[in-house]
Motif scaffolding. Sequence first.
Motif, PDB file in Angstrom:
ATOM      1  N   ARG A 196     -39.591 -43.101 -73.274  1.00 10.17           N
ATOM      2  CA  ARG A 196     -39.462 -43.948 -74.336  1.00 10.17           C
ATOM      3  C   ARG A 196     -41.034 -43.978 -74.932  1.00 10.17           C
ATOM      4  N   LYS A 197     -41.105 -43.929 -76.288  1.00 10.45           N
ATOM      5  CA  LYS A 197     -42.252 -43.981 -76.936  1.00 10.45           C
ATOM      6  C   LYS A 197     -42.592 -44.980 -77.803  1.00 10.45           C
ATOM      7  N   PHE A 198     -43.319 -46.133 -78.051  1.00  7.55           N
ATOM      8  CA  PHE A 198     -43.689 -46.997 -78.729  1.00  7.55           C
ATOM      9  C   PHE A 198     -44.722 -47.008 -79.465  1.00  7.55           C
ATOM     10  N   ALA A 199     -44.842 -47.092 -80.841  1.00  8.60           N
ATOM     11  CA  ALA A 199     -45.716 -47.230 -81.892  1.00  8.60           C
ATOM     12  C   ALA A 199     -46.087 -48.626 -82.290  1.00  8.60           C
ATOM     13  N   LEU A 200     -47.220 -49.171 -81.853  1.00  7.95           N
ATOM     14  CA  LEU A 200     -47.598 -50.528 -82.017  1.00  7.95           C
ATOM     15  C   LEU A 200     -48.616 -50.370 -82.967  1.00  7.95           C
ATOM     16  N   HIS A 201     -48.577 -51.414 -83.848  1.00 12.24           N
ATOM     17  CA  HIS A 201     -49.868 -51.588 -84.878  1.00 12.24           C
ATOM     18  C   HIS A 201     -50.498 -52.751 -84.980  1.00 12.24           C
ATOM     19  N   LEU A 202     -49.657 -53.821 -84.764  1.00 17.46           N
ATOM     20  CA  LEU A 202     -50.016 -55.368 -84.966  1.00 17.46           C
ATOM     21  C   LEU A 202     -49.785 -56.211 -83.663  1.00 17.46           C
ATOM     22  N   ILE A 215     -46.507 -56.633 -75.174  1.00 17.77           N
ATOM     23  CA  ILE A 215     -45.163 -56.815 -75.550  1.00 17.77           C
ATOM     24  C   ILE A 215     -44.183 -56.034 -74.825  1.00 17.77           C
ATOM     25  N   ILE A 216     -44.590 -54.932 -74.469  1.00 20.39           N
ATOM     26  CA  ILE A 216     -43.569 -54.252 -73.657  1.00 20.39           C
ATOM     27  C   ILE A 216     -43.199 -54.588 -72.332  1.00 20.39           C
ATOM     28  N   HIS A 217     -44.296 -55.472 -71.563  1.00 18.26           N
ATOM     29  CA  HIS A 217     -43.810 -55.917 -70.287  1.00 18.26           C
ATOM     30  C   HIS A 217     -42.940 -57.412 -70.719  1.00 18.26           C
ATOM     31  N   PRO A 218     -41.731 -57.383 -70.202  1.00 18.74           N
ATOM     32  CA  PRO A 218     -41.059 -58.573 -70.414  1.00 18.74           C
ATOM     33  C   PRO A 218     -41.580 -59.921 -70.128  1.00 18.74           C
ATOM     34  N   GLN A 219     -42.497 -60.062 -69.111  1.00 13.56           N
ATOM     35  CA  GLN A 219     -42.835 -61.324 -68.763  1.00 13.56           C
ATOM     36  C   GLN A 219     -44.297 -61.642 -69.479  1.00 13.56           C
ATOM     37  N   THR A 220     -44.850 -60.726 -70.163  1.00 16.83           N
ATOM     38  CA  THR A 220     -46.326 -60.895 -70.530  1.00 16.83           C
ATOM     39  C   THR A 220     -46.213 -61.656 -72.071  1.00 16.83           C
ATOM     40  N   ASP A 276     -34.957 -53.752 -81.823  1.00 18.00           N
ATOM     41  CA  ASP A 276     -34.003 -52.468 -81.995  1.00 18.00           C
ATOM     42  C   ASP A 276     -34.225 -51.652 -80.432  1.00 18.00           C
ATOM     43  N   GLU A 277     -35.286 -51.778 -79.989  1.00 14.92           N
ATOM     44  CA  GLU A 277     -35.617 -50.906 -78.779  1.00 14.92           C
ATOM     45  C   GLU A 277     -35.305 -51.676 -77.600  1.00 14.92           C
ATOM     46  N   GLY A 278     -34.664 -52.877 -77.768  1.00 12.33           N
ATOM     47  CA  GLY A 278     -34.358 -53.897 -76.505  1.00 12.33           C
ATOM     48  C   GLY A 278     -35.480 -54.657 -76.041  1.00 12.33           C
ATOM     49  N   ILE A 279     -36.545 -54.631 -76.958  1.00 17.66           N
ATOM     50  CA  ILE A 279     -37.777 -55.542 -76.337  1.00 17.66           C
ATOM     51  C   ILE A 279     -37.622 -57.047 -77.242  1.00 17.66           C
ATOM     52  N   GLU A 280     -37.360 -58.081 -76.248  1.00 20.75           N
ATOM     53  CA  GLU A 280     -37.349 -59.333 -76.717  1.00 20.75           C
ATOM     54  C   GLU A 280     -38.842 -59.943 -77.399  1.00 20.75           C
ATOM     55  N   VAL A 281     -39.015 -60.124 -78.544  1.00 19.35           N
ATOM     56  CA  VAL A 281     -40.241 -60.672 -78.913  1.00 19.35           C
ATOM     57  C   VAL A 281     -40.125 -62.192 -78.958  1.00 19.35           C
ATOM     58  N   GLU A 282     -39.062 -62.629 -79.624  1.00 17.59           N
ATOM     59  CA  GLU A 282     -38.767 -64.149 -80.033  1.00 17.59           C
ATOM     60  C   GLU A 282     -39.478 -64.966 -78.828  1.00 17.59           C
ATOM     61  N   LEU A 320     -61.583 -46.040 -64.499  1.00 16.09           N
ATOM     62  CA  LEU A 320     -60.077 -45.643 -64.757  1.00 16.09           C
ATOM     63  C   LEU A 320     -60.084 -44.252 -65.097  1.00 16.09           C
ATOM     64  N   VAL A 321     -59.194 -43.200 -64.972  1.00 19.22           N
ATOM     65  CA  VAL A 321     -59.085 -41.957 -65.464  1.00 19.22           C
ATOM     66  C   VAL A 321     -57.793 -41.950 -65.797  1.00 19.22           C
ATOM     67  N   SER A 322     -57.362 -41.436 -67.115  1.00 19.52           N
ATOM     68  CA  SER A 322     -56.027 -41.128 -67.546  1.00 19.52           C
ATOM     69  C   SER A 322     -55.717 -39.658 -67.700  1.00 19.52           C
ATOM     70  N   THR A 323     -54.669 -39.174 -67.151  1.00 18.56           N
ATOM     71  CA  THR A 323     -54.368 -37.690 -66.977  1.00 18.56           C
ATOM     72  C   THR A 323     -53.250 -37.345 -67.727  1.00 18.56           C
ATOM     73  N   GLY A 324     -52.621 -38.239 -68.324  1.00 17.28           N
ATOM     74  CA  GLY A 324     -51.370 -38.119 -69.227  1.00 17.28           C
ATOM     75  C   GLY A 324     -51.152 -39.363 -70.042  1.00 17.28           C
ATOM     76  N   PRO A 325     -50.062 -39.185 -70.776  1.00 14.01           N
ATOM     77  CA  PRO A 325     -49.804 -40.307 -71.953  1.00 14.01           C
ATOM     78  C   PRO A 325     -48.820 -41.304 -71.104  1.00 14.01           C
ATOM     79  N   ARG A 326     -48.311 -41.039 -69.937  1.00 12.00           N
ATOM     80  CA  ARG A 326     -47.250 -42.069 -69.445  1.00 12.00           C
ATOM     81  C   ARG A 326     -48.464 -43.003 -68.606  1.00 12.00           C
ATOM     82  N   ARG A 327     -47.504 -44.069 -68.164  1.00 12.83           N
ATOM     83  CA  ARG A 327     -48.262 -45.350 -67.456  1.00 12.83           C
ATOM     84  C   ARG A 327     -48.622 -44.669 -65.944  1.00 12.83           C
ATOM     85  N   ASP A 328     -47.923 -43.911 -65.584  1.00 14.75           N
ATOM     86  CA  ASP A 328     -48.138 -43.426 -63.964  1.00 14.75           C
ATOM     87  C   ASP A 328     -49.129 -42.282 -64.188  1.00 14.75           C
ATOM     88  N   GLU A 329     -49.548 -41.683 -65.127  1.00 16.34           N
ATOM     89  CA  GLU A 329     -50.453 -40.768 -65.350  1.00 16.34           C
ATOM     90  C   GLU A 329     -51.754 -41.283 -65.150  1.00 16.34           C
TER      91      GLU A 329
END
Length: 444
Positions: A51-57, A62-67, A91-97, A415-424
């Motif tokens: 899954r890919k999320f584009a965030l602007h504001l 927000i992607i972590h449900p408890q944060t 719409d992506e199932g992320i509860e913002v409220e 920290l070194v990032s080796t790809g777009p995913r969290r685990d990379e």
Amino acid sequence: MGDQKSMMVIGGQWGDEGKGKVVDLLSGSFLAVVRYNGGHNAGHTVRVGERKFALHLVPSGIIHPQTRCYMGAGLVIDPTALLTEIDRLSDEGIEVEGRLCLSPRAAIILPTHRALDLAREDRRGEGKIGTTGRGIGPAYQDIAQRRCLRTWMLATPAKLRDAARDLMLRHNAELVALFGAEEVDVDEALAEVMAAAKRLAPLLREVGPEIRRHVDGGDPILFEGAQGVLLDINWGTYPFVTSSSCLPGFAAASCGVGPGYLGPVLGVMKAYATRVGSGPFPTEDFGPDGDGLRDRGAEYGTTTGRPRRCGWFDVVAARHAIQTAGIDALALTKIDVLDGLKTLKVCVAYEGPGGELVETVPADAELLAEITPRYVDIPGWDGATEGMVSEETLPEGARAYLDFLEDQVGVPVALVSTGPRRDETMARGSSAMARRIAKILSGA
Ligand code: IMP
């Protein structure tokens, strides 16, 4: 202040360094993430699995449900853009409220701010900044002119309606008189703003007291900067910058907390360099190497889709960012994009137009545009770094590249990032920041 566990993540180049991914992967270990500058000019792409999320504001936490997520007074908020983003996340199932809190002291971007941004850019012609066209500059200008609408008004419809109409009529007069541009339909614009206001009003809450209470109580809070130091209104490549401060100090001002609440600063930089919009970029590569970086790194703006200008890591600019922003350690992203290159270039010094050594990023953007970068060639590496999660497995050449950069910039690459995913992602070295990151990555 209690046992302080805050941290800051900021961009160390011209934005788009990959802060979204870094904030996302860290934020599961923080009680809250706080955005403090800019508006929906920012673009963060966060990938979780497929899954890919584009965030602007909305803060990347927000992607972590408890944060929880907070938006400070120093932001400029386009109500429609914010609502669209919240709806998309839902719409992506992320509860913002109930998880997103907006300062009542932020500024409101109106549709006429967008029109002014575009008209002004058009008028600038060749000298245009290359703004995102989101009305960011005109909104910050109105804050300074003390005529901006502030977000508390979202909860007082009668005041909002009158003030918005009044300001948009003034903007319309300016659009016609100064730029010969078309007026914005005020009734239509007002309807748009009022509809969004009704739904956003429940988000309003003072941010400072909550953050102070959390930090004093020992809760971990993550502050998330937008854009980057080289786009900072004071310390960037002015005038080719954004209209807010991107430095850590502004987080304190924006959130209404003392600087002691902010914690150590993790500066995110790419293993090479990119820039969208105009303005000097000493290490830009106009040849096939630059094109290759763009292709392999998928270097197209998240917000505008514009192709990014690409080039090499610039040690002089990095040191300037580290020193002015007080960056304690670096997160280096997209090292995998360099896999397969025979030779990498790193700019280690600037030469002025007369052949003189220029020690740092000069205040004069015209002089910066005339800089000749002095490069050293670094051998590339065999094998791929892509997807790696541990320092030990990195090809020797990649390790040497990281050692070289760390030595040149003077702070650890933690920290070194080796790809777009969290685990990379991997923690690197044994600095305090690296140990903290390693703990977070291991889920401890
Ligand atoms: P503005 O912030 O829309 O006024 O644009 C001013 C400059 O900042 C332009 O060069 C934009 O491309 C750049 N900019 C603004 N936000 C971002 C971002 O989040 N990433 C990269 N560049 C940005």
